[in-house]
Design an enzyme around this catalytic site. Structure first.
Site, PDB file in Angstrom:
ATOM      1  N   MET A 144       6.644  -7.059   2.017  1.00 20.04           N
ATOM      2  CA  MET A 144       7.190  -5.846   2.624  1.00 20.04           C
ATOM      3  C   MET A 144       8.672  -5.663   2.279  1.00 20.04           C
ATOM      4  SD  MET A 144       7.243  -4.660   6.626  1.00 20.04           S
ATOM      5  CE  MET A 144       5.468  -4.570   6.811  1.00 20.04           C
ATOM      6  N   LYS A 200      13.407  18.716  -1.754  1.00 21.87           N
ATOM      7  CA  LYS A 200      12.514  18.205  -0.705  1.00 21.87           C
ATOM      8  C   LYS A 200      12.353  16.699  -0.851  1.00 21.87           C
ATOM      9  CE  LYS A 200       8.532  19.420  -3.596  1.00 21.87           C
ATOM     10  NZ  LYS A 200       7.428  20.394  -3.788  1.00 21.87           N
ATOM     11  N   ARG A 232      -3.656  26.988  -1.945  1.00 20.38           N
ATOM     12  CA  ARG A 232      -2.985  26.124  -0.980  1.00 20.38           C
ATOM     13  C   ARG A 232      -2.263  26.989   0.036  1.00 20.38           C
ATOM     14  NH1 ARG A 232       1.430  21.771  -3.184  1.00 20.38           N
ATOM     15  NH2 ARG A 232       2.621  23.675  -3.542  1.00 20.38           N
ATOM     16  N   TYR A 242       2.163 -14.986  -0.697  1.00 17.98           N
ATOM     17  CA  TYR A 242       0.997 -14.810   0.180  1.00 17.98           C
ATOM     18  C   TYR A 242      -0.295 -15.056  -0.585  1.00 17.98           C
ATOM     19  CZ  TYR A 242       3.756 -12.699   3.941  1.00 17.98           C
ATOM     20  OH  TYR A 242       4.639 -12.461   4.950  1.00 17.98           O
TER      21      TYR A 242
END
Ligand SMILES: *Cc1c(COP(=O)(O)O)cnc(C)c1O
Length: 380
Positions: A320, A44, A138, A271
């Site tokens: 980013m 997964k 769950r 930044y």
């Protein structure tokens, strides 16, 4: 293993998947389990960031013929890439997507008894594994609802290929955790016996994930749904330590140096001008950022990379798409060179465990969030 850097040629950021490490981890985990227990690797979330298709292909070649995924689309992607064998969806599938289960021969988890009726309502045979809730709270029908579970087995149109539970406290070994885990296993056994007593054939049983295989291999089962350990680690440095000789990290994460420049004493970088040089320095800008899954919480010296075998601390805020590191003491760092964010470079190594510890999370999260812009390829 994993000592060689493979230059991808042109990529900005890439993941190397070590075929040798993957095969060795699978063999080690298999060796802990009873003979008849087969591996059902969890691929997964792109095989925990490594790339579901390449990982499933390698495992298939090594003889693995069952996989589990989180959602039906992940199963479809594996089938479209030609992966054979059993594929089990561990989570919920919307009824409008049941046709995908049938079309791609994917097995579905029965998340509770109402859901068994929905699956039955599809009107054609669907393959299922019945989830049993023994404490995770769950998914799955509660293990104390024996008659409800038996009802599931009476449902029309379902082909019962498996029954499973998920251990929720198998990662720690306090007396209370051990008692809880063994109670989960006992309740699961009770359910299985009740199914047999009601005259139904008992399908394949499974309950162990990675921590189960390392801590409770004797609980066995017909399958072990291994995820994180297959990728060469457990959730944290501390948990991984006792298994380091047996588990080898499969992933190396690398990125390219875009530019190397001077930063003079008193100047700031990045930044918010978060970093200010207290001496003349050289800094490198590396082509990877938080959008690629590199945690922003490693900013301002919390994290580091390896360049030409030496550690380069992160300076300023991770952006980013790019991250700056201090290469003052790495004079041969240059444009187009390679930075290692996870993996080995020369004598030194940065592990996903280190990133997880420093970022305040577990390795599963670090690995599974590796971005889609990162290229992936298999190495020896
Ligand atoms: C993700 C998952 C696994 C694999 O877990 P690991 O701890 O990574 O081995 C096994 N079973 C279920 C139900 C899961 O959701």
């Amino acid at each position: 293993m994993n000592t060689q850097i493979t230059d991808s040629g042109h990529a900005r950021a890439w993941i190397e998947i070590s075929r040798g490490a993957l095969a060795a981890n699978a063999a080690f985990l298999k060796s802990r389990l009873p003979e008849h227990c087969r591996l059902m690797p969890a691929v997964k979330a792109e095989a925990y960031g490594h790339g579901a298709v390449p990982v499933a292909r390698e495992l298939s070649k090594a003889g693995v013929d069952a996989f589990c995924v989180a959602c039906v689309q992940e199963g479809v992607a594996l089938r479209e890439a030609g992966i054979e064998g059993e594929i089990l969806v561990l989570g919920y599938t919307h009824p409008e997507e049941f046709y995908l289960l049938e079309k791609y021969r994917i097995s579905q988890t029965v998340v509770d008894r109402e859901y068994a009726r929905l699956l039955s309502g599809y009107g054609r045979k669907l393959h299922v594994h019945v989830g049993i809730d023994t404490g995770m709270r769950r998914l799955g029908e509660r293990s104390d609802e024996i008659s409800g579970i038996i009802d599931i087995f009476r449902t029309e149109n379902l082909v019962f290929d498996g029954i499973f539970t998920h251990l929720s406290a198998d990662d720690r070994l306090t007396a209370a955790d051990i008692e809880f885990t063994l109670r989960q296993a006992r309740e699961f056994d009770t359910v299985v016996s009740a199914i047999a007593d009601s005259g139904f054939p008992v399908p394949k049983r499974h309950l162990l994930a990675s921590y189960g295989v390392v801590n409770y291999p004797q609980l066995g089962g017909d399958y072990a749904r291994i995820g994180i350990a297959l990728y060469g680690m457990l959730g944290t440095t501390e948990d991984t330590e006792p298994w380091k000789a047996f588990l080898t990290p499969v992933m190396s994460l690398r990125a390219r140096i875009a530019t190397v420049r001077e930063l003079y004493a008193g100047e700031s970088a990045g930044y918010g001008n978060d970093f200010t040089a207290d001496k003349n320095m050289r800094i490198a800008t590396v082509t990877i950022g938080y959008a690629d899954g590199y945690p922003r919480s490693l900013s301002n010296g919390a994290g580091r990379m390896l360049i030409n075998g030496r550690y380069a601390p992160i300076i300023g805020r991770i952006c980013m798409d790019q991250t700056s590191v201090d290469v003052t003491d790495i004079p041969d760092a240059r444009q187009g060179g390679i930075a290692t964010l996870i993996g080995r470079d020369g004598e030194n190594e940065i592990t996903a465990c280190e990133l997880a510890d420093k970022a305040g999370t577990i390795t599963n999260e670090i690995l599974s969030r590796m971005g889609t812009r990162i290229e992936r390829f298999v190495t020896e």
